[in-house]
Design a protein around this motif. Structure first.
Motif, PDB file in Angstrom:
ATOM      1  N   GLY A 183       0.812  -1.211   0.000  1.00 23.25           N
ATOM      2  CA  GLY A 183       0.000   0.000   0.000  1.00 23.25           C
ATOM      3  C   GLY A 183       0.844   1.259   0.000  1.00 23.25           C
ATOM      4  N   ALA A 184       1.944   1.235   0.751  1.00 25.28           N
ATOM      5  CA  ALA A 184       2.834   2.391   0.791  1.00 25.28           C
ATOM      6  C   ALA A 184       3.461   2.647  -0.575  1.00 25.28           C
ATOM      7  N   PHE A 185       3.828   1.565  -1.275  1.00 27.50           N
ATOM      8  CA  PHE A 185       4.401   1.721  -2.616  1.00 27.50           C
ATOM      9  C   PHE A 185       3.376   2.351  -3.560  1.00 27.50           C
ATOM     10  N   LEU A 186       2.153   1.857  -3.541  1.00 31.76           N
ATOM     11  CA  LEU A 186       1.133   2.378  -4.445  1.00 31.76           C
ATOM     12  C   LEU A 186       0.826   3.842  -4.164  1.00 31.76           C
ATOM     13  N   THR A 187       0.873   4.218  -2.895  1.00 37.52           N
ATOM     14  CA  THR A 187       0.591   5.600  -2.523  1.00 37.52           C
ATOM     15  C   THR A 187       1.692   6.550  -2.970  1.00 37.52           C
ATOM     16  N   SER A 188       2.929   6.085  -2.910  1.00 36.24           N
ATOM     17  CA  SER A 188       4.067   6.977  -3.146  1.00 36.24           C
ATOM     18  C   SER A 188       4.646   6.906  -4.550  1.00 36.24           C
ATOM     19  N   THR A 189       4.203   5.931  -5.360  1.00 34.24           N
ATOM     20  CA  THR A 189       4.869   5.702  -6.646  1.00 34.24           C
ATOM     21  C   THR A 189       3.868   5.710  -7.795  1.00 34.24           C
ATOM     22  N   PRO A 190       3.699   6.840  -8.465  1.00 35.96           N
ATOM     23  CA  PRO A 190       2.799   6.864  -9.622  1.00 35.96           C
ATOM     24  C   PRO A 190       3.389   6.080 -10.784  1.00 35.96           C
ATOM     25  N   GLU A 191       2.504   5.513 -11.610  1.00 38.77           N
ATOM     26  CA  GLU A 191       2.953   4.797 -12.793  1.00 38.77           C
ATOM     27  C   GLU A 191       3.428   5.783 -13.852  1.00 38.77           C
ATOM     28  N   ALA A 192       4.456   5.406 -14.591  1.00 41.68           N
ATOM     29  CA  ALA A 192       4.976   6.227 -15.680  1.00 41.68           C
ATOM     30  C   ALA A 192       4.409   5.706 -16.993  1.00 41.68           C
ATOM     31  N   ALA A 193       3.482   6.465 -17.565  1.00 39.34           N
ATOM     32  CA  ALA A 193       2.845   6.022 -18.802  1.00 39.34           C
ATOM     33  C   ALA A 193       3.866   5.846 -19.923  1.00 39.34           C
ATOM     34  N   ALA A 194       4.902   6.683 -19.954  1.00 38.99           N
ATOM     35  CA  ALA A 194       5.906   6.595 -21.006  1.00 38.99           C
ATOM     36  C   ALA A 194       6.667   5.279 -20.969  1.00 38.99           C
ATOM     37  N   LEU A 195       6.699   4.626 -19.787  1.00 37.10           N
ATOM     38  CA  LEU A 195       7.378   3.335 -19.643  1.00 37.10           C
ATOM     39  C   LEU A 195       6.395   2.179 -19.625  1.00 37.10           C
ATOM     40  N   ASN A 196       5.119   2.484 -19.921  1.00 36.13           N
ATOM     41  CA  ASN A 196       4.077   1.453 -19.947  1.00 36.13           C
ATOM     42  C   ASN A 196       3.983   0.710 -18.612  1.00 36.13           C
ATOM     43  N   GLN A 197       4.055   1.469 -17.518  1.00 33.16           N
ATOM     44  CA  GLN A 197       3.995   0.878 -16.187  1.00 33.16           C
ATOM     45  C   GLN A 197       2.552   0.712 -15.733  1.00 33.16           C
ATOM     46  N   TYR A 198       2.245  -0.455 -15.202  1.00 33.49           N
ATOM     47  CA  TYR A 198       0.948  -0.759 -14.608  1.00 33.49           C
ATOM     48  C   TYR A 198       1.209  -1.543 -13.341  1.00 33.49           C
ATOM     49  N   TRP A 199       0.948  -0.942 -12.199  1.00 31.67           N
ATOM     50  CA  TRP A 199       1.210  -1.654 -10.947  1.00 31.67           C
ATOM     51  C   TRP A 199       0.092  -2.643 -10.658  1.00 31.67           C
ATOM     52  N   TYR A 200       0.476  -3.764 -10.033  1.00 30.50           N
ATOM     53  CA  TYR A 200      -0.518  -4.697  -9.524  1.00 30.50           C
ATOM     54  C   TYR A 200      -1.309  -4.036  -8.399  1.00 30.50           C
ATOM     55  N   SER A 201      -2.484  -4.582  -8.111  1.00 27.63           N
ATOM     56  CA  SER A 201      -3.229  -4.156  -6.940  1.00 27.63           C
ATOM     57  C   SER A 201      -2.481  -4.577  -5.675  1.00 27.63           C
ATOM     58  N   ARG A 202      -2.845  -3.992  -4.552  1.00 30.98           N
ATOM     59  CA  ARG A 202      -2.185  -4.335  -3.284  1.00 30.98           C
ATOM     60  C   ARG A 202      -2.355  -5.817  -2.963  1.00 30.98           C
TER      61      ARG A 202
END
Length: 288
Positions: free
Chosen positions: A33-52
């Motif tokens: 949860g802390a990672f998801l809160t503090s780390t936005p995805e970078a669209a230019a790198l095609n980043q998609y984070w998993y759910s918590r």
């Protein structure tokens, strides 16, 4: 063609922080949860984070020395005491300073096995892999790198991609690849237009978090994800397919505002492949 998240999925995904902290994997889910809160995805790198919940399930599954290929979120879900022998392989260098050379290796998938330093070859018990694209070309490069990184024999794999890539994964990693009951969900800010499946190369323990259904994902999507497999005649390097896919590029920047994890749609494999080729074509070329 995007499948909107519903209220049931939102409730299942959000949970209660106090309840999560009290669960066996509470520390892991708190870190996730802390990672998801503090780390936005970078669209230019095609980043998609998993759910918590998904990050927590994978983090609880692995142990020992783990190579996290394009899965920095799962690394950060691990309690710090469990990270000692693990390394993030990723193009995004935002973690390089904080993690240092001990836990971070800049990785460009086009380098394949060459992207794994000699000092790290054959040193990992596990590889957790989630490439930025679903195409054969990209997966082949990752497979080369994974083989270089894992100990032989016995290295364990946790792979996420579309279900239609099952045959491709078996060609790349062997006949032991199998789909798990657990299907990953993506964080609410992600915009993937399809549902991923999760694959491993070993028999799951009965109490494995990957042996249980993920309540974030509607069960109807499991049938859709198992409907077809990628066939040999799907050539992701085909210029004609790439040109056709470019026409669909206007959809690629669309982002969801729903609060629930995203789980996918009923896109055909050809549509998925066309979109991924367009994403790949639009991807900025990495600089040295």
């Amino acid at each position: 063609r995007f499948k909107p998240a519903n209220a049931h999925m939102a409730a299942a995904a959000s949970g209660d922080d106090a309840e999560a902290a009290a669960s066996p994997g509470g520390a892991i889910e708190a870190s996730a949860g802390a990672f998801l809160t503090s780390t936005p995805e970078a669209a230019a790198l095609n980043q998609y984070w998993y759910s918590r919940r998904t990050m927590g399930a994978i983090a609880r599954e692995v142990d020992g020395a783990v190579a996290f290929f394009s899965t920095p979120s799962v690394f950060h879900a691990l309690p710090e005491g469990s990270r000692a022998a693990s390394v993030v392989f990723d193009l995004d260098t935002q973690w390089a300073a904080a993690l240092g050379a001990r836990h971070f290796c800049r990785f460009d998938y086009e380098d394949g096995a060459r992207g794994v330093p000699e000092t790290l070859r054959g040193t990992f018990d596990w590889a957790v892999v989630d490439p930025p694209f679903i195409t054969r070309h990209v997966w082949t490069r990752y497979a080369d790198a994974v083989r270089a990184a894992l100990k032989e024999p016995g290295g364990r794999l946790v792979l996420t991609t579309v279900g239609e890539n099952e045959a491709l994964l078996r060609r790349l990693f062997g006949a032991g690849i199998r789909k798990t009951p657990f299907m990953p969900a993506m964080h609410r800010s992600s915009g993937l237009p399809y549902q991923y499946s999760l694959f491993v190369n070993y028999a799951l323990a009965e109490d494995s978090p990957l042996a249980a259904w993920n309540p974030e994902v509607p069960r109807a999507l499991f049938a859709a994800a198992n409907a077809t497999r990628m066939e040999d005649d799907h050539d992701d390097d085909d210029d004609d397919r790439g040109a056709a896919a470019a026409a669909d590029a206007s959809h690629l920047g669309r982002r969801h505002a729903d609060d629930a994890p995203l789980t996918g749609t009923s896109l055909s494999f050809d549509e998925l492949l066309a979109r991924e080729l367009a994403r790949s074509a639009a991807q900025p070329q990495p600089t040295a």
